[in-house]
Write an enzyme that holds these catalytic residues in place. Structure first.
Site, mmCIF file in Angstrom:
data_model
loop_
_atom_site.group_PDB
_atom_site.id
_atom_site.type_symbol
_atom_site.label_atom_id
_atom_site.label_comp_id
_atom_site.label_asym_id
_atom_site.label_seq_id
_atom_site.Cartn_x
_atom_site.Cartn_y
_atom_site.Cartn_z
ATOM 1 N N GLU A 106 -8.336 8.085 14.270
ATOM 2 C CA GLU A 106 -7.984 9.182 13.371
ATOM 3 C C GLU A 106 -8.753 10.462 13.677
ATOM 4 O O GLU A 106 -8.196 11.569 13.593
ATOM 5 C CB GLU A 106 -8.208 8.758 11.912
ATOM 6 C CG GLU A 106 -7.257 7.668 11.426
ATOM 7 C CD GLU A 106 -7.676 6.261 11.839
ATOM 8 O OE1 GLU A 106 -8.801 6.095 12.353
ATOM 9 O OE2 GLU A 106 -6.871 5.331 11.649
ATOM 10 N N HIS A 114 -6.422 0.575 0.843
ATOM 11 C CA HIS A 114 -5.014 0.975 0.943
ATOM 12 C C HIS A 114 -4.489 1.559 -0.368
ATOM 13 O O HIS A 114 -3.285 1.552 -0.601
ATOM 14 C CB HIS A 114 -4.144 -0.216 1.361
ATOM 15 C CG HIS A 114 -4.419 -0.692 2.750
ATOM 16 N ND1 HIS A 114 -5.523 -1.438 3.081
ATOM 17 C CD2 HIS A 114 -3.753 -0.489 3.915
ATOM 18 C CE1 HIS A 114 -5.501 -1.700 4.382
ATOM 19 N NE2 HIS A 114 -4.455 -1.127 4.912
#
Lengths: 337, 323
Positions: A60, A129
């Site tokens: 990322e 998540h």
């Protein structure tokens, strides 16, 4: 017009922009061949080729940094970070580079990137998540932070974000991808096709950044929300019988202070709802803004309804996730004074 | 070290337990019984067990989102794990971690980890702690091919070499980082070579061959215990299920999994090897299969019946102390 889910609307926004502007491209983990784990980028690689929609390794920090470099030289990358929970390796790049490159170069460089990322709870995703990290982006000068609550806004806001010359963090409430959700998890899932905001133009249009929307007019209390909580707030108002005015902020930076002040001056009361943890959440900023601008109009203390100050717990999905019952309780408290 | 018959039977038991655990989770998830996301380890059993047969409770492992197998291989209580995945109060983490975050201090299980590339630096820290505290323990980071592309992994590998730490980087290369193939996402294709470029031994093994994994792991663990520093082992392996349960796996060939199950199943290979060499009898292995099946049945049954944590648990354990 077509009937779209939020996934389809977001896909359409990227499709429209890739068609119009050869400098718009889409990159991220699994966005190309696979079409995205939530299918938001489905078909884009097939239509626009490997240079316009491409897969990246899982990295990322590198993904966002590369996008910033591209942005500085005229490309408009739309980056997908697969879950907002994965964005933290890129946080340094967003804070230290994307947010500041214009300021520190005296306006010579800028960074027209859009970082899309699914966020929020209600899907049993646990602590890596389900998070709602909007406040840590809102805190960084130089970034804009956008959060849609329905397909129509999602497409218009995403197009506005891609066209915007500043870096935009575009947080997508993943619980809303396939249908509106008002927090009543015990009820049957509702598809977007039954919601009026699923009527979406197939062509280009813009929902401007920084403009909130009154989604329910009312006179008793102003309810400020964004993302999934817009639907929760609407359900809470309907069930409480209190005449709440629900405002969907749509963009938290820049925030539509005029709309907020006008409403709170009218109602004299304010309830703020978000999924994120409470301490230093965006509700704290909203509360301060309301207090600064509406103090002499307030008839009750401002209420915040938020997630708890804990990591997102696996075993407490519906205790942690803000549902209508907690919002109703807050509405009733502000109406007591 | 030569593996005794007891060791072999124990290795088989752990591998079989992982397989049965994952196959059952697959069924329970499909039936809607399990909340949240699960990522199954079936197919990769020899990697975790081949390494962990060289470790004891004093050693530490770090794991991934696909962590059930590492937990079982390291000796975590299978019933406690099942209860955790179901989100129950008596799960290994009180129901608050779930499938992707199972941890167990007593067993040297630093934790599964929902963040790709999250655990390699943690394992380096655990190794440094072991050295400073003179525990004699080593740390093993289990990570995947996807994780091998994260900057955190590069940083961890370099730091481990610089500080000459007792840590082993196991890279389980199962061919896919989520839905993207290794052939695309790993630039130099050879992850062990990349680790070696940091200045440590980097080797490859067939991850479906328990004995090859065990031997490579033994060398790396001995090297770490002797104070000779880190090493890396790339284990080539496959997963029999999707990245997550519900993954349509459009990125795999239609017959890929069936072919792999036929030719690349570590349990089948192990069984053939030990029976053909007359190290273990088929009856012994079958008895283990039955015991494991009962264990998993019981774990699921009690997990379904167990209570969820009470509301007082929601805000517990955020801090060690808070005024």
């Amino acid at each position: 017009m077509a009937t779209m889910t939020m996934i389809q609307a977001l896909n359409s926004a990227m499709d429209v922009m890739m068609e119009r502007d050869p400098n718009v491209l889409v990159m991220g983990e699994d966005v190309g061949y696979f079409g995205g784990v939530f299918r938001v980028t489905e078909g884009l690689q097939k239509k626009y080729g490997l240079t316009r929609c491409f897969d990246t390794p899982i990295a990322e920090g590198g993904i966002v940094a590369t996008a910033i470099g591209m942005g500085a030289y005229g490309i408009r990358p739309v980056v997908e970070i697969q879950f907002a929970d994965y964005i933290f390796p890129a946080y340094d790049q967003l804070v230290s580079e994307a947010a500041r490159i214009r300021y520190r170069s005296g306006g010579e460089f800028w960074c027209p990137i859009t970082v899309r990322s699914p966020y929020g709870g209600g899907i049993f995703g646990g602590q890596t998540h389900s998070q709602s990290p909007e406040a840590i982006f809102a805190h960084v000068s130089g970034l804009k932070t956008v959060i849609p609550s329905n397909p129509y806004d999602a497409k218009g806001l995403l197009i506005a974000s891609i066209e915007d010359d500043d870096p935009v963090i575009f947080l997508e409430p993943k619980r809303l991808y396939n249908g509106p959700f008002n927090g009543h998890h015990e009820e049957a899932v509702v598809p977007w096709s039954q919601h009026p905001m699923s009527e979406v133009p197939e062509d280009h249009y813009v929902v401007p950044l920084g403009k909130a929307k009154i989604v329910r007019e009312g006179g008793d209390v102003t309810v400020l929300a964004y993302g999934t909580m817009v639907h929760v707030a609407l359900a809470a108002v309907a069930e409480s019988g209190i005449d709440g005015e629900v405002i969907d902020l749509r963009t938290i930076v820049p925030v539509d202070i005029e709309a907020i002040v006008a409403s709170v001056k009218k109602t004299g009361r304010c309830v703020i709802v978000h999924e994120a943890t409470r301490t230093a959440g965006f509700g704290a900023e909203l509360s301060a803004l309301v207090q600064e601008n509406c103090f002499y109009h307030l008839e009750a203390p401002i209420e915040r309804v938020t997630g708890y100050d804990t990591p997102y717990p696996h075993a407490f999905e519906w205790e942690y996730f803000v549902g209508p019952a907690r919002v109703i309780a807050a509405l009733e408290r502000v109406m007591e004074d | 070290m030569q593996l005794s018959r007891d060791d072999l039977l124990e290795a088989y038991r752990r591998m079989r337990t992982i397989r049965a655990f994952e196959d059952r989770i697959h069924e329970e998830f499909a039936a809607g019984e399990i909340p949240g996301f699960v990522h199954l380890y079936a197919g990769q059993e020899a990697c975790a067990v081949g390494m962990c047969m060289n470790l004891d409770d004093n050693d530490v492992i770090g794991s991934t989102h696909r962590g059930h197998g590492h937990c079982i291989a390291k000796g975590c209580d299978v019933t406690g794990m099942m209860h955790e995945i179901f989100g129950k109060a008596d799960g290994l983490c009180g129901g608050k971690g779930g499938s992707m975050h199972i941890a167990d201090l007593d067993k040297g299980m630093l934790g599964a980890n929902g963040i790709v590339g999250g655990n390699p630096p943690l394992a380096v820290g655990a190794a440094l702690a072991a050295r400073n505290l003179k525990t004699g323990g080593v740390a093993v980071s289990f990570a995947g091919d996807g994780s091998s592309n994260q900057g955190t992994t590069f940083e961890a590998m370099n730091l481990a070499v610089v500080l000459k730490l007792p840590v082993i980087f196991v890279i389980e290369n199962n061919g896919y980082g989520e839905g993207t193939g290794v052939d695309y996402a790993v630039g130099c294709k050879d992850i062990a070579a990349r680790a070696a470029a940091f200045g440590m031994p980097g080797t490859h093994v067939d991850g479906s061959d328990f004995f090859a994994v065990y031997e490579a792991s033994r060398e790396a663990v001995e090297r770490a215990r002797a104070g000779e520093g880190p090493s890396a082992i790339e284990m080539r392996i496959t997963r029999f299920y999707g990245h997550f349960e519900g993954d349509p796996q459009l990125y795999r060939a239609d017959d890929e999994v069936e072919t792999l199950k036929r030719d690349f199943d570590c349990l089948k290979k192990f069984r053939a090897r030990v029976t053909e060499a007359s190290l273990l009898e088929a009856d012994q292995l079958n008895a283990v299969d039955d015991q494991v099946a009962r264990l998993i049945d019981d774990a699921v049954r009690t997990a379904k019946a167990a209570p969820y944590p009470g509301p007082d648990a929601l805000e517990r354990d955020v801090y060690v102390s808070y005024p």
